[in-house]
Write a protein that holds these residues in place. Structure first.
Motif: not given
Length: 474
Positions: A402-403, A420-423, A425-429
């Motif tokens: 996770r990022i 990157l902030c949205w990524v 916030e969404q908990g993406l890897t």
């Protein structure tokens, strides 16, 4: 002294106060908005908007220095009319302020908008403009102002802050900026590009609040080419004729003006916060819950730059909404709600942009974190733009992929930081992000390259055989 009752009293009509007022209005509660000093938000008057106008002028003018390599003739003859440029900045500043006031307080009746300084008598009793206001809940959103040490105030107009910078009708030939955080660095670079002989000072070894040592080293190297940066020693100022001498460590020089950018202090003088009956911290601010903005267990909420927590416009707006929502519902006897705060996002608009998103370098556990990076030098789009300088570092949880966060300095950093902030916030890897489409050639390919580097360092791997493609199910 006459006394009136309202559901909510809001002290401060900046970004936080106006957002609080919006929530109170939406709840249908009675309120009064109180503002001491200049109306309009800090952002519009002396902050992000006029500074960005100055940055844009400086950046456009600076491009003349490297247009020649693109075969563009005549660039050396370009000149900058500084008084006209500053007038343009002021005109834009006035436009931004007028827009804020026109959509908020200009048409408010005097019983709803009081322009005077308020003082607490009790936690829910305020004295202002010859009257007392009894509120069921209070929001403190009084903002902040530039910090100027008392011994430096004797230098008068030769020492300025951003409060005075955007009132100048011309620029000095020599200037020092003390404090190389976001404001000092942005303004320092802009003034240097506009022809001022600038010198920067900061007592710490980091600039722009950077915590990642790799990003900090690149930033110092890049920005130091535009104007000298002297770090790691506190600056002292003395008077020498009509000029000021700035000394820090072994460096000493004479300048016409000094821009003081060493921080901001909360606007709480005269507010009488002692009447709240709770301990005040070293900055004169009571302890509060950052998820509810409530002060202790009082019907008092605090929001915006006055807290010193996240002194950025979008954070001030969010805090104002939380404080206003809870103040409005507190009037109905409802306990304050606690809200999850958004992923931290910091952008410095110097050139190249310096950005930080989510978890910072100092927050990471080396045993459980992985770091991927890429220099901008080989990025095709950046090379075409003539802006292939900088570095991006992306952090992830080593086990889950996770990022977690990122710090970077590079072209179009403001756009990369938002992605990157949205990524986060969404908990993406890392793997999920690599499966997103990346066009070619774009600046985002720098992020893609950093992610490939990061993917090789996390434990979780894609089982589909191709990192960036998702297999179809049977």
């Amino acid at each position: 002294m006459p006394e009136r009752a309202v559901d909510v009293a809001i002290i401060g009509s900046g970004t936080a106060g106006l957002n609080a007022m919006g929530q109170v209005r939406r709840a249908g509660k009675s309120f009064v908005l109180i503002n001491g000093g200049e109306p309009g938000t800090t952002c519009a008057r002396v902050g992000c908007m006029p500074s960005k106008a100055m940055i844009q002028i400086a950046e456009d003018y600076h491009r003349r220095t490297h247009l020649g390599k693109f075969g563009i003739d005549g660039h050396e003859g370009m000149t900058l009319n500084v008084p006209e440029a500053l007038e343009h900045v002021q005109d834009l500043r006035d436009t931004f302020v007028d827009r804020v006031l026109g959509s908020s307080t200009d048409d408010m009746p005097p019983d709803l908008f009081i322009q005077d300084y308020a003082r607490f008598i009790e936690p829910t009793l305020i004295e202002v403009a010859g009257q007392r206001i009894r509120a069921k809940a209070v929001v403190i959103a009084t903002g902040s102002r530039p910090l100027v040490p008392a011994p430096w105030r004797v230098f008068g107009e030769r020492l300025i802050t951003t409060d005075e910078l955007f009132e100048l009708t011309d620029l000095p030939s020599t200037m020092a900026v003390i404090g190389l955080g976001t404001i000092g660095l942005e303004v320092g670079q802009s003034l240097a590009r506009m022809g001022v002989e600038m010198t920067g000072f900061d007592q710490v070894e980091q600039i722009a609040g950077i915590r990642d040592p790799e990003v900090n080293a690149v930033a110092i190297a890049l920005l130091g080419k535009e104007f000298p940066l002297h770090l790691g020693a506190a600056a002292e100022i003395s008077e020498e004729g009509e000029q000021l001498r700035v000394t820090a460590g072994a460096k000493s020089l004479l300048v016409e003006k000094v821009l003081c950018s060493i921080g901001r202090v909360p606007n709480v003088e005269g507010l009488g916060l002692q009447a709240l009956g709770v301990p005040l911290g070293p900055r004169g601010i009571p302890a509060f819950d950052p998820h509810s903005m409530q002060v202790g267990s009082l019907p008092v909420f605090i929001a915006g730059d006055v807290t010193g927590d996240r002194p950025i416009l979008h954070e001030a707006g969010a805090e104002g909404k939380i404080a206003g929502f809870n103040a409005a519902h507190y009037a109905d006897g409802v306990d304050p709600s606690r809200f999850r705060r958004k992923t931290p996002l910091f952008i410095n608009f110097c050139d190249p942009n310096i950005c930080a998103v989510g978890a910072r370098w100092t927050d990471l556990d080396p045993a459980t974190s992985a770091v991927g990076q890429i220099q901008f030098a080989p990025v095709g789009r950046a090379l075409i733009m003539g802006q292939n300088k900088g570095i991006i570092r992306v952090y992830a949880d080593k086990t889950t992929g996770r990022i977690l966060g990122s710090e970077l300095i590079g072209p179009r950093g403001e756009n990369l930081a938002h992605l990157l902030c949205w990524v986060i916030e969404q908990g993406l890897t890392v793997g999920q992000l690599l499966r997103m489409p990346f066009y070619h050639p774009v600046i985002e390919e720098a992020l893609q390259a950093a992610l490939y580097d990061l993917y090789a360092k996390v434990d979780v791997k894609n089982s589909g055989g191709i990192t960036e493609l998702e297999p179809l199910s049977d």
